[in-house]
Design an enzyme around this catalytic site. Structure first.
Site, PDB file in Angstrom:
ATOM      1  CG  HIS A  92     -12.587  37.773 -24.246  1.00  0.00           C
ATOM      2  ND1 HIS A  92     -12.013  36.907 -25.166  1.00  0.00           N
ATOM      3  CD2 HIS A  92     -13.157  38.758 -24.966  1.00  0.00           C
ATOM      4  CE1 HIS A  92     -12.255  37.354 -26.388  1.00  0.00           C
ATOM      5  NE2 HIS A  92     -12.937  38.473 -26.302  1.00  0.00           N
ATOM      6  CD  GLU A 140     -14.856  42.068 -19.492  1.00  0.00           C
ATOM      7  OE1 GLU A 140     -14.943  42.865 -18.539  1.00  0.00           O
ATOM      8  OE2 GLU A 140     -14.885  42.429 -20.689  1.00  0.00           O
TER       9      GLU A 140
END
Length: 322
Positions: A82, A134
């Protein structure tokens, strides 16, 4: 004994692992092979319990923060697919930790885009979901306040930039393509000079899996998305199925999660899997249905995928002799 009822299974293609997930898992496995256990991993390498549990059995230790890693360790630490804020590799370096970056290259692309916009003095909007790793990683590429998060169409309608003529946007890679298109359209309508990515930030795997679900969801009685509750791309697949009119759209990590009462009267079932969900779970779920129904299986394809991302240099096969 009465005959089992017939059930048409429609498999969505593509489904399951994407190139970024394969790269991330392979990074941990190669590190375990090369350096031995333990290998520390910051955050779940991908959002899938089956995958994480499998790596734990091989000697991976998962932590949420580097502070959980012993000071004296010489073991590698892997950053998840991520991506991470810039402060994380800086912290690892200050502690002399040996780090391996398994960030998906398509997430790294978004980081680079944001950095370029910042260098050019633009105010940056990030379309994404707050608290997702993320998004945390992308926000953490630049100084606090340099990037403003936009989560909804309402945000896009009401946000007030400092200079409407000096704007840019980037997006999380695992969003709904339809929701994102709506937000981008609103931003472009309000701010015609806004700069966007040359190629959209939503990744090929997210897009292809959603397109496959769009094909299948309207023609089945139910659709199962194999994936974890904290998997953004898996949740979006379930939402797409609902939006396309599928009466029953559920997320399941394992066959044991299924509520069989919901499937008693169906004659057709779609199955897909999020980008971090292994095919073995799709097979497990099909086996569970085969115990209750006579299956007739077909596949509906939305795209062909052949993407491949090289491993981090330190764990590539050619680096074995180093």
């Amino acid at each position: 004994m009465s005959a089992k009822p017939d059930l048409k299974i429609v498999l969505c293609s593509p489904r399951g692992f994407c190139a970024g997930v394969v790269r991330a898992i392979d990074t941990v496995e190669r590190a375990l092979d090369k350096y031995g256990a333990p290998v520390y991993v910051r955050h779940e390498i991908v959002h899938n319990k089956y995958v994480v549990d499998g790596l734990k059995k091989k000697g991976a230790i998962f932590v949420e923060e580097l502070a959980e890693i012993p000071e004296s360790t010489t073991a590698p630490v892997v950053f998840s697919a991520h991506g991470v804020p810039k402060s994380v590799p800086a912290d690892a370096q200050s502690r002399n930790l040996f780090s391996l970056d398994a960030t998906c290259p398509l997430v790294t692309k978004v980081h680079r885009e944001a950095a370029i916009h910042f260098k050019r003095g633009r105010e940056i909007f990030l379309i994404g979901h707050s608290h997702h790793p993320e998004v945390v990683g992308t926000l953490g590429q630049l100084p606090v306040g340099a990037v403003t998060l936009i989560e909804t169409a309402e945000d896009a309608k009401t946000i007030t930039p400092k200079d409407p003529n000096n704007l840019a946007f980037v997006t999380q890679t695992t969003l709904s393509i339809d929701d994102t298109a709506e937000i981008v359209a609103l931003l472009k309508e309000r701010f015609p000079n806004i700069n966007g990515p040359h190629k959209e930030d939503i990744c090929y795997a997210t897009t292809n899996r959603q397109l496959a679900v769009k094909k299948v969801a309207p023609v089945v009685d139910a659709l199962i998305v194999v994936g974890a509750p904290n998997s953004s791309n898996s949740q979006r697949l379930r939402e797409v199925a609902e939006r396309e009119g599928c009466p029953i759209a559920v997320l399941a990590q394992r066959a044991a999660d299924l509520d069989w009462k919901r499937f008693e009267n169906i004659t057709s079932l779609g199955i897909t899997a999020g980008a971090s969900a292994p095919e073995v779970i799709v097979e497990e779920i099909m086996d569970a249905f085969a115990e209750r129904f006579t299956l007739h299986v077909e596949t509906v394809s939305a795209a062909e995928e052949n993407e491949f991302f090289p491993l981090p240099r330190q764990v590539r096969p050619e680096a074995a002799a180093e």
